[in-house]
Design an enzyme around this catalytic site. Structure first.
Site, mmCIF file in Angstrom:
data_model
loop_
_atom_site.group_PDB
_atom_site.id
_atom_site.type_symbol
_atom_site.label_atom_id
_atom_site.label_comp_id
_atom_site.label_asym_id
_atom_site.label_seq_id
_atom_site.Cartn_x
_atom_site.Cartn_y
_atom_site.Cartn_z
ATOM 1 N N LYS A 46 3.635 24.339 -2.344
ATOM 2 C CA LYS A 46 5.088 24.333 -2.529
ATOM 3 C C LYS A 46 5.410 24.986 -3.866
ATOM 4 O O LYS A 46 5.084 24.442 -4.931
ATOM 5 C CB LYS A 46 5.625 22.898 -2.489
ATOM 6 C CG LYS A 46 7.110 22.771 -2.800
ATOM 7 C CD LYS A 46 7.517 21.295 -2.811
ATOM 8 C CE LYS A 46 8.949 21.119 -3.264
ATOM 9 N NZ LYS A 46 9.333 19.681 -3.332
ATOM 10 N N VAL A 69 10.122 9.186 3.763
ATOM 11 C CA VAL A 69 11.284 10.063 3.662
ATOM 12 C C VAL A 69 10.877 11.283 2.841
ATOM 13 O O VAL A 69 10.640 11.189 1.654
ATOM 14 C CB VAL A 69 12.466 9.338 2.992
ATOM 15 C CG1 VAL A 69 13.616 10.299 2.781
ATOM 16 C CG2 VAL A 69 12.903 8.164 3.840
ATOM 17 N N SER A 122 0.614 -5.792 4.077
ATOM 18 C CA SER A 122 0.842 -6.376 5.388
ATOM 19 C C SER A 122 0.509 -5.374 6.482
ATOM 20 O O SER A 122 0.811 -4.181 6.347
ATOM 21 C CB SER A 122 2.299 -6.809 5.520
ATOM 22 O OG SER A 122 2.607 -7.156 6.854
ATOM 23 N N GLY A 162 0.835 -1.196 0.000
ATOM 24 C CA GLY A 162 0.000 0.000 0.000
ATOM 25 C C GLY A 162 0.869 1.244 0.000
ATOM 26 O O GLY A 162 1.705 1.432 -0.871
ATOM 27 N N THR A 177 11.251 13.680 -5.979
ATOM 28 C CA THR A 177 10.829 13.070 -7.237
ATOM 29 C C THR A 177 10.153 11.715 -7.081
ATOM 30 O O THR A 177 9.720 11.123 -8.077
ATOM 31 C CB THR A 177 12.046 12.889 -8.152
ATOM 32 O OG1 THR A 177 13.068 12.168 -7.442
ATOM 33 C CG2 THR A 177 12.604 14.225 -8.600
#
Length: 496
Positions: free
Chosen positions: A74, A43, A35, A10, A339
Site C-alpha cells: 500500500k 473494519v 472467548s 485476541g 490508523t
C-alpha cells in the site's frame, strides 16, 4: 519486567500486544485469554507504514508473513468524489519517500501561490513519488541500484494476521487460553486482581491489558473509565462490508470513494477485494446503505453482506491503575486513514517505554495518558478535516459535514492559516503536531480538494523538471504483481 501480564481479547490488537510484550520482557509470564464466541470486527484491512516497522522489530520478513495473510503493498490512499471543484475529482494521499525532499518544497510553494491568487498547478498528485507509483501500479520496493526508501503500508486479511501473530507469540512463550470471562475482580486500591473464568477459575495478574473490543470489559465496565465520544464531529457510526473477487493486477493503494452518506473503501488483497461503506445511520438505513454499496460495486443480492456498528471516540485514560486499554477497548476513529493498528502499536510501545522509565508510578501514567490522548485527538482532527473541507453540496450529509463548527482549536488554526495564505508548515511546527500528520499530509488534503480561490490571476506556465524527475525515479520500481510474486517465488504455502 518479571511480572504476570494478562491480555483479555485476541484479534490483531491483542496478539500484536502479546508479541511486543514478549519481545520487550522475555521474563514476563504472558497469558492471552479470548472467548471462542467473539470474532474479529475487521473494519478495513489496511495499515500505515508503522506496521512495516512492527514486523521488522519482531524479526519477521515480508516473505514470511505477507503470502500467509494475502497481503499486498500500500503506497497510499486515493480519495475520489470528495470535491466538486473542477480538476479535483480525485487526489492521492501518498506515504512519504526519501526523494520527496526534492519536490515537497515546490508543492508547498505552488499551493501557497495558488491560494494567494496565482493560477499555478497545485494538484498534489504530480509532486510525490508514491503518487506516481500508484498511478503506474508499481510496488514501493526500489531496485538494488536505487538506495532511496519509499514508505509503505499493507493491505491484508485481518483474521489471518491475527492468527499469524498468535503463532509467533506462542513461539515467544505466550500462553493462549480459550475461555469466557464472567467477572473482573477489582481490589480496594482500584487495581484489577484477577479475571474469573466461566468455570470458576481465577486468572491472576500484575498487569492487565483490555483488548476486549467495543465492550471495554476491564477498562470501561469494571474500572469505569469514561468514554469520550467523537460523534459530534465524526458522524459515521456504521458500515456494511462485501467481498468481491481479487483484482488482477492488484492496485497498490486503498481507494476511498465518497457516496451519498459516507464513503466506500476498496482494499485489494491477493485472494479477494475488501469493500465497505462507512456511513452515518442518522442519514440512511442499513438497507439503504447496503443497496447503495451493491450499486456502487455493480453486484446483485447473491453476494453476502455483513453489517457493523462503530463506537467512535476514545477513553479518557488508556492506562488506569494496572490496566492498559488497547484497540477498540481504547477507542476507534473510523478507518478512513487506516490508523487502528498504528494506534495500538503506539500505545503498547509507549506503555513499555513508560514502564521502563518508572514502573506504574502515577506521574508516568499521567504523562503516558496525555501523550496517547493527544495522538488520538491529532488523528481525529485530520479525519474531521476530510469531512469539514469536503466540497460537495448534493446531500444533507455532506452539507452538514462541511457546515458544522465543532472543531478543535488546533484544526481551526490550521484552517485559518490555509485560508488566509499563511505558512502551513510553520503552523504545524508551532503546534508540534507533525508527529501525527506531517505538512505533506495536511497539504495534500487541503490542496487535493481544490480549496483555492475561485478567481485566479493567470501566470505563464513553466517547466520545473518535477515530472521528469519523478518519472525517472519511478523507473526503479517494478509492477506490484511482480513484487508480490517475488515474495513467494516457488509457490510455497505459507499458511501453516
Amino acid at each position: 519486567m518479571n511480572q504476570r501480564i494478562v491480555i483479555l481479547g485476541g484479534g490483531t490488537a491483542g496478539w500484536m500486544a502479546a508479541c511486543l510484550f514478549a519481545r520487550a520482557w522475555p521474563g514476563a509470564a504472558i497469558t492471552l485469554v479470548e472467548s471462542p464466541d467473539i470474532g474479529i470486527v475487521g473494519v478495513g484491512e489496511g495499515s500505515t507504514p508503522q506496521l512495516r516497522h512492527l514486523f521488522a522489530s519482531l524479526g519477521i520478513a515480508e516473505a514470511e508473513w505477507m503470502p500467509a495473510c494475502d497481503a499486498t503493498y500500500k503506497a497510499g490512499i486515493v480519495f475520489a468524489g470528495w470535491s466538486d471543484a473542477p480538476g479535483f475529482a480525485a487526489y492521492t494521499h501518498p506515504f512519504a519517500s526519501d526523494v520527496d525532499v526534492h519536490t515537497e518544497g515546490a508543492f508547498h510553494a505552488a499551493a501557497h501561490a495558488r491560494r494567494t491568487g496565482h493560477d499555478v498547478a497545485a494538484h498534489p498528485d504530480r509532486f510525490f513519488l508514491n503518487s506516481r507509483l500508484i498511478a503506474e501500479g508499481a510496488a514501493p520496493i526500489a531496485g538494488e541500484a536505487f538506495p532511496f526508501d519509499a514508505s509503505y503500508g499493507y493491505h491484508f486479511d485481518a483474521h489471518k494476521v491475527g492468527a499469524f501473530l498468535r503463532r509467533h507469540a506462542a513461539r515467544l512463550g505466550v500462553v493462549h487460553r480459550t475461555a469466557r470471562v464472567d467477572e473482573v475482580a477489582v481490589g480496594a486500591d482500584g487495581d484489577v486482581t484477577h479475571l474469573v473464568l466461566t468455570d470458576g477459575e481465577q486468572l491472576a495478574g500484575d498487569v492487565f491489558v483490555d483488548a476486549s473490543g467495543f465492550r471495554g470489559v476491564i477498562a470501561q465496565q469494571a474500572l469505569g473509565v469514561l468514554f469520550l465520544s467523537f460523534a459530534d464531529n465524526l458522524f459515521n457510526d456504521a458500515a456494511v462490508v462485501i467481498a468481491t473477487p481479487a483484482l488482477d493486477p492488484p492496485p497498490v493503494h486503498t481507494r476511498a470513494t465518497a457516496l451519498t452518506n459516507g464513503w466506500a473503501w476498496r482494499i485489494p488483497l491477493t485472494t479477494r477485494t475488501g469493500n465497505g461503506y462507512v456511513y452515518a445511520s442518522r442519514y440512511c438505513t442499513a438497507g439503504d446503505a447496503e443497496a447503495e454499496l451493491r450499486a456502487h460495486l455493480g453486484i446483485g443480492d447473491d453476494v453476502p453482506a455483513r453489517h457493523l456498528r462503530m463506537k467512535v471516540g476514545r477513553v479518557a485514560d488508556s492506562w488506569r491503575g494496572n490496566c492498559l486499554a488497547i484497540g477498540l477497548a481504547q477507542g476507534f476513529i473510523e478507518p478512513l486513514e487506516a490508523t487502528a493498528l498504528h494506534l495500538v502499536q503506539a500505545t503498547v510501545e509507549g506503555f513499555i517505554q513508560a514502564y521502563r522509565n518508572g514502573g506504574d508510578a502515577a506521574q508516568h501514567r499521567a504523562t503516558f495518558n496525555a501523550t496517547i490522548a493527544r495522538r488520538y485527538d491529532g488523528v481525529r482532527d485530520y479525519i474531521v478535516a476530510h469531512y469539514r473541507l469536503n466540497r460537495r453540496t448534493d446531500t444533507p450529509y455532506w452539507r452538514d459535514a462541511a457546515g458544522h463548527d465543532r472543531l478543535s482549536d488546533s484544526l481551526k488554526r490550521l484552517m485559518t492559516c490555509w485560508f488566509t495564505g499563511g505558512d502551513l508548515t510553520a503552523e504545524i511546527a508551532r503546534q508540534d503536531i507533525a508527529r501525527y500528520y506531517a505538512p505533506l499530509s495536511w497539504g495534500c488534503l487541503f490542496a487535493g480538494y481544490g480549496v483555492f480561490p475561485a478567481t485566479l490571476a493567470p501566470v505563464p506556465p513553466h517547466d520545473d523538471g518535477i515530472d521528469d524527475f519523478l518519472r525517472r525515479c519511478a523507473l526503479n520500481y517494478r509492477p506490484h504483481a511482480a513484487a508480490l510474486a517475488a515474495l513467494c517465488p516457488n509457490g510455497t504455502d505459507h499458511d501453516a
